[in-house]
Design an enzyme around this catalytic site. Structure first.
Site, short mmCIF file in Angstrom:
data_model
loop_
_atom_site.label_atom_id
_atom_site.label_comp_id
_atom_site.label_asym_id
_atom_site.label_seq_id
_atom_site.Cartn_x
_atom_site.Cartn_y
_atom_site.Cartn_z
N ASP A 48 0.50 1.17 -4.47
CA ASP A 48 1.39 0.64 -5.44
C ASP A 48 1.69 -0.80 -4.96
O ASP A 48 2.05 -1.70 -5.75
CB ASP A 48 2.84 1.24 -5.61
CG ASP A 48 3.53 1.35 -4.22
OD1 ASP A 48 3.19 1.02 -2.92
OD2 ASP A 48 4.64 2.10 -4.37
N ASP B 229 -0.01 8.79 -1.63
CA ASP B 229 1.48 8.27 -1.02
C ASP B 229 2.50 9.11 -1.57
O ASP B 229 2.24 10.01 -2.24
CB ASP B 229 1.72 6.91 -1.32
CG ASP B 229 1.57 6.46 -2.74
OD1 ASP B 229 1.73 7.27 -3.46
OD2 ASP B 229 2.07 5.45 -2.99
P1 ADP Z 1 6.44 4.98 1.05
O1 ADP Z 1 6.25 4.48 -0.39
O2 ADP Z 1 5.16 5.48 1.34
O3 ADP Z 1 7.46 6.17 0.95
P2 ADP Z 1 7.15 2.31 2.11
O4 ADP Z 1 6.32 1.71 2.85
O5 ADP Z 1 7.36 1.87 0.68
O6 ADP Z 1 6.83 3.84 1.92
O7 ADP Z 1 8.37 2.12 2.76
C1 ADP Z 1 8.46 2.46 4.03
C2 ADP Z 1 9.73 2.32 4.65
O8 ADP Z 1 10.65 0.97 4.38
C3 ADP Z 1 10.57 3.32 3.90
O9 ADP Z 1 11.07 4.69 4.48
C4 ADP Z 1 12.25 2.80 3.89
O10 ADP Z 1 13.04 2.91 5.00
C5 ADP Z 1 12.20 1.55 3.89
N1 ADP Z 1 12.00 0.84 2.36
C6 ADP Z 1 11.23 1.10 1.60
N2 ADP Z 1 11.65 0.54 0.45
C7 ADP Z 1 12.50 -0.45 0.74
C8 ADP Z 1 13.49 -1.51 0.10
N3 ADP Z 1 13.12 -1.60 -1.20
N4 ADP Z 1 14.29 -2.33 0.73
C9 ADP Z 1 14.49 -1.99 1.86
N5 ADP Z 1 13.75 -0.88 2.80
C10 ADP Z 1 12.85 -0.09 2.21
MG MG Z 2 6.47 2.72 -1.34
#
Ligand code: ADP
Ligand code: MG
Length: 895
Positions: free
Chosen positions: A633, A332
């Site tokens: 994670d 990731d």
């Molecule tokens: P990665 O960890 O692979 O970058 P995530 O699945 O954690 O992706 O996040 C996907 C999307 O959700 C992110 O691109 C962001 O726009 C949104 N996002 C991530 N974390 C948060 C959070 N804590 N609160 C709100 N939106 C979030």
């Molecule tokens: Mg993430």
């Protein structure tokens, strides 16, 4: 309340529990109460399985069949009044026990270090403040806050819950989550698994959240009651360990057969039965690779320890040996490739864009304020330690995005406490990758309705918003404005920035409906704006990716983030180049398994991927024979982490992800994976070295003695000499290979070379055969040459004894590197081997020169010239072995 073990907590109401434990649901315990309870209840930790002392380990050695054989042989010689042989056997026995003890101690030290390397934390309420404390400091009465992905630090009675599901696998082995309910009061006879109002130590919050009062800590808890306890590192026998056990057992039969034959040959040629009995026992003992199973454990344990030194906690022995054969890594982005030291780098509202204003005033203020309201990071204030000027220390806890938001607020003076007082939170839905948004419900700020704040991935929020905030008022969201935000995001994402969007809405409900949150939340939203985060790429990642690729491992980025950001980071880290395409989660759903496999092998980036897509990719890759390492994670990553050959959780990830994984990256960095793969390859190499060294020495002894007896010549060695030579050869030298460094070029080999679940690959068998045959031919030739000189037999045996020992001391260096000839390797790079060499040489030279030992082993003194000649013979033997090795391996490498 001293003895709280008599209470049946699940039968009591919340109030009764709070009353008995003299605690408060809003204040928690006071610092004073905590320290006095720590004294009366002790620390909250499980008593480790008692570490066996050296003496215990030594006693344990007597369960080893070899030690048993030596014991019997010793008694036999005593009975036969062969006192000198008896003495040699006692010495051999002693050394064997000592080496065995040493090995086991080394392995258990490594395991203990692994177990001790991760300390858990818990979020509690003390003195009315929310804080993060080490889990061992928890005492009965503590009010603990449990959120998605956390692990329960003790046994608790729930006093509040919100759609809380617990994964109780740690206790029941069952991965299906269990619904909890603080409101229940159970009958006394309710089985443990059905006490919905209780949460058990070591179990994990699968979803939702809750608050509990600690009722039992440490060994008093339910897991504490289970004998094995909760070990962080699993010690199960791996396929390679099983293979080695199998080899050892197989050899036992071969050796018994061979020694029986030697016994018959000897008796047939007129040796006495007693002499032959002693010599066969000695041969059997010397040629049996008794140290093998223990050595394998040592190699794995030492390997795990050195991966730990690089920052990776290996939770599963199996991973240590599978790592080297990894063919594909699904990684990731956030945290693993980037530093996850996120910071807010820009606020984008329509007003801000129109007025070129990125300060936090006007709509931009509303944007940041809403983002903080919708985040679940929190600020902990710690008084500066005594001596310093009472300066308060601010620590922000939470996930990177949320932390960045709260800290951006602190910078411009928007404090969490303040805004939560203005509009108290009624309910909250934590961010989950599956859902892609977080939602926070707040009471109406003077209005009659409540306000729902939503933060999440920009695309769905923009799409589902009907209105837009502009200069504090809500107006219809026109396609043009939507387009404008999209363009902003696109152009900034291409520079590697990460985005979240904020939206809000007035609602009538007091709790967020959770049966279909998508529908309930993403409706008629007023779009507020976008927040950009910068998250720098880790400095060492590009290099690690280059290295792991040269090792034949494919690296694919699988991220929940959007395609543009993903692509930029992939370019910066060298995962992708300008020509590379990007696929998304919806593409994955469209493709057949066959097409998906093809896609993963050709496209290095998968963006907007959901946890279930990760599971799907892993499955398809495994079906195609790939060895898959995957990082994750989140709570929802657990199934994919479990199904990958090597599940890798990042250290900052949830406890659920960690529990499902084989390796935890303590500082999250991708470079640890590269290091671990290298380590995995070294582990396999070193296992092969130990096995082949032990087997070749054993075989050459059998061949030499067998050949002499076959032609009716006298015994080339006496039993005592064989036992002594065995100690010189095997006792220390073989063990030292566990510490051999990685071979040059390990990271340029094809991972499939390591794929074998067997140690005895064709190459290793060839090597053993070459060394055993070359050495035996040498020794047999020497023996007949000496016999032809008509020297006294004691002198001949002295020569033979020294030649045999020297040979194996020398050819140990052939095993330092199985892939290069000896003149291309650094001979003294392994200090353990060097030390072992010195010990062995001292044992050998001591036996040959000190009069009492000479007498004990029936050796005669040799002249310096004779010594030089013997060393020459040993070196020449080594040279012949290396030449054969060179022609067999080097030529094939080219061919
Ligand atoms: P990665 O960890 O692979 O970058 P995530 O699945 O954690 O992706 O996040 C996907 C999307 O959700 C992110 O691109 C962001 O726009 C949104 N996002 C991530 N974390 C948060 C959070 N804590 N609160 C709100 N939106 C979030
Ligand atoms: Mg993430």
């Amino acid at each position: 309340m001293k003895n709280n073990s008599s209470h049946q907590w699940h039968t009591l109401s919340e109030e009764e529990v709070l009353q008995i434990l003299q605690t408060d649901r809003n204040q928690g315990l006071s610092a004073g109460t905590v320290s006095s309870r720590t004294i009366s209840y002790g620390e909250n930790k499980l008593t480790q399985e008692k570490v066996r002392g050296v003496f215990g380990l030594m006693l344990n050695q007597f369960g080893n069949p070899l030690v048993f054989i030596l014991l019997v042989a010793g008694l036999l010689t005593l009975f036969l009044r062969e006192y000198l042989d008896a003495l040699v056997i006692v010495v051999a026995l002693f050394i064997n026990v000592a080496v065995g003890t040493l090995q086991e101690r080394r392995a258990s030290q490594a395991f203990n270090k692994l177990n001790a390397s991760q300390s858990k934390e818990a979020t509690v309420l003390r003195d009315g403040r929310r804080m993060v404390v080490p889990a061992i400091s928890i005492v009965p009465g503590d009010v603990v806050i449990l959120e998605g992905g956390m692990s329960a630090p003790a046994d608790m009675r729930l006093i509040h819950d919100r759609d809380m599901y617990m994964n109780e696998a740690a206790l029941t082995g069952e991965w299906v989550s269990v619904r909890k309910d603080a409101g229940q009061i159970h009958k006394e006879a309710t089985p443990l698994a059905e006490r919905d109002n209780m949460v058990w130590m070591g179990t994990l919050v699968a979803s939702g959240y809750g608050t509990g009062v600690v009722v039992k800590t440490g060994d008093e808890t339910e897991v504490g009651g289970i004998a094995s306890g909760l070990q962080l590192v699993e010690v199960r026998r791996t396929p390679l360990q099983q293979n080695v056990r199998y080899i050892a057992r197989f050899l036992l039969y071969v050796i018994l057969g061979a020694t029986a034959l030697i016994f018959l040959l000897g008796v047939f040629h007129g040796e006495t039965i007693v002499d032959m009995l002693l010599i066969t026992v000695a041969i059997a003992i010397a040629s049996m690779p008794e140290g093998l199973p223990a050595a394998v454990t040592v190699v794995l344990a030492v390997g795990m320890e050195s991966i730990l030194k690089r920052g990776g906690l290996v939770r599963n022995l199996l991973a240590a040996e599978t790592l080297g054969s990894t063919t594909i890594i699904l990684t990731d982005k956030t945290g693993t490739l980037t530093e996850a030291k996120m910071s807010v780098s820009g606020l984008y509202t329509l007003e801000g864009m129109d007025h070129k204003n990125t300060d936090s005033i006007g709509d931009n203020y509303t944007l940041l304020r809403s983002a903080i309201l919708a985040s679940d990071a929190f600020i902990e204030r710690r008084e500066g330690s005594a001596g310093e000027e009472e300066e308060e220390q601010i620590i922000i806890h939470g996930r990177p995005v949320e932390k960045a938001l709260v800290s951006a607020g602190v910078d411009v003076g928007i404090l969490q406490e303040g805004i939560f007082r203005e509009s108290p939170r009624l309910d909250f839905l934590q961010f989950e990758s599956r859902r892609r948004f977080a939602a926070s419900l707040h009471s109406g700020e003077g209005k009659t309705s409540n306000v729902l704040y939503v933060s999440g991935a920009p695309e769905p929020l923009l799409e589902r918003s009907t209105h837009l905030l502009y200069e504090g008022k809500s107006r219809r969201l026109t396609p043009e404005s939507r387009e404008r935000f999209m363009r902003w995001q696109q152009s900034m994402s291409a520079d590697g920035y990460r985005f979240i969007a904020l939206a809000k809405r007035d609602v009538g409900f007091d709790v967020i409906p959770t049966n279909d949150p998508d529908e309930a939340v993403l409706q008629g939203l007023v779009f507020i704006g976008l927040i950009a985060f910068s998250d720098p790429v880790r400095a060492d990642v590009a290099e690690s990716i280059r290295e792991v690729r040269s090792a034949g491992v494919r690296v694919v980025m699988v991220t929940g983030d959007n395609a543009k950001t993903a692509r930029q980071i992939a370019l910066e880290t060298g995962i992708a180049d300008e020509e590379s395409g990007v696929l998304t989660g919806s593409d994955i759903e469209r493709l057949s398994d066959e097409e998906l496999y093809d896609a993963v092998m050709h496209t290095p980036i998968f963006a907007r991927v959901l946890p279930e897509h990760k599971l799907h990719i892993t499955r398809v890759l495994k079906d195609h024979g790939e060895v898959v390492a995957m990082t994750g994670d989140g709570v929802n990553d657990a199934p994919a982490l479990m199904s990958a050959d090597i599940g890798i959780a990042v250290g900052s990830g949830t406890e659920v992800a960690k529990a499902a994984s084989d390796i935890v990256l303590i500082n999250n960095s991708f470079s640890i994976i590269t290091g671990a793969i290298k380590e995995g390859r070294r582990i396999i190499d070193n296992l092969k070295k130990i096995v082949s060294y032990l087997l070749s020495t054993g075989f050459s002894e059998i061949i030499v003695i067998g050949s002499a007896l076959a032609v009716g010549a006298p015994l080339p060695f006496l039993p005592g000499q064989i036992l002594w030579a065995n100690i010189v050869e095997e006792g220390f030298m073989s063990f030292a290979f566990a510490f051999e460094g990685a071979e040059r070029g390990v990271m340029r080999r094809d991972p499939r070379d390591n794929l074998s679940k067997r140690i005895l690959t064709t190459r290793v068998k060839e090597l053993i055969a070459i060394i055993a045959v070359v050495t035996s031919v040498f020794l047999v030739a020497l023996y007949f040459f000496l016999l032809s000189l008509n020297l006294p037999i004691d002198e001949v045996r002295t020569f033979m004894f020294i030649a045999l020992s020297l040979d194996s001391i020398f050819f140990a260096f052939s095993f330092k590197n199985l892939h290069y000839p000896i003149w291309k390797i650094r001979l003294f790079s392994n200090t353990y081997l060097f030390r072992a060499l010195i010990v062995s040489t001292v044992l050998l030279v001591g036996a040959a020169t000190l009069p009492p030992l000479q007498k004990l082993l029936s050796l005669v003194p040799l002249s310096l010239f004779e010594w030089i000649a013997l060393v020459g013979v040993g070196l020449f033997n080594l040279l012949v072995i290396e030449t054969t090795k060179y022609f067999l391996f080097e030529r094939r490498k080219r061919g």
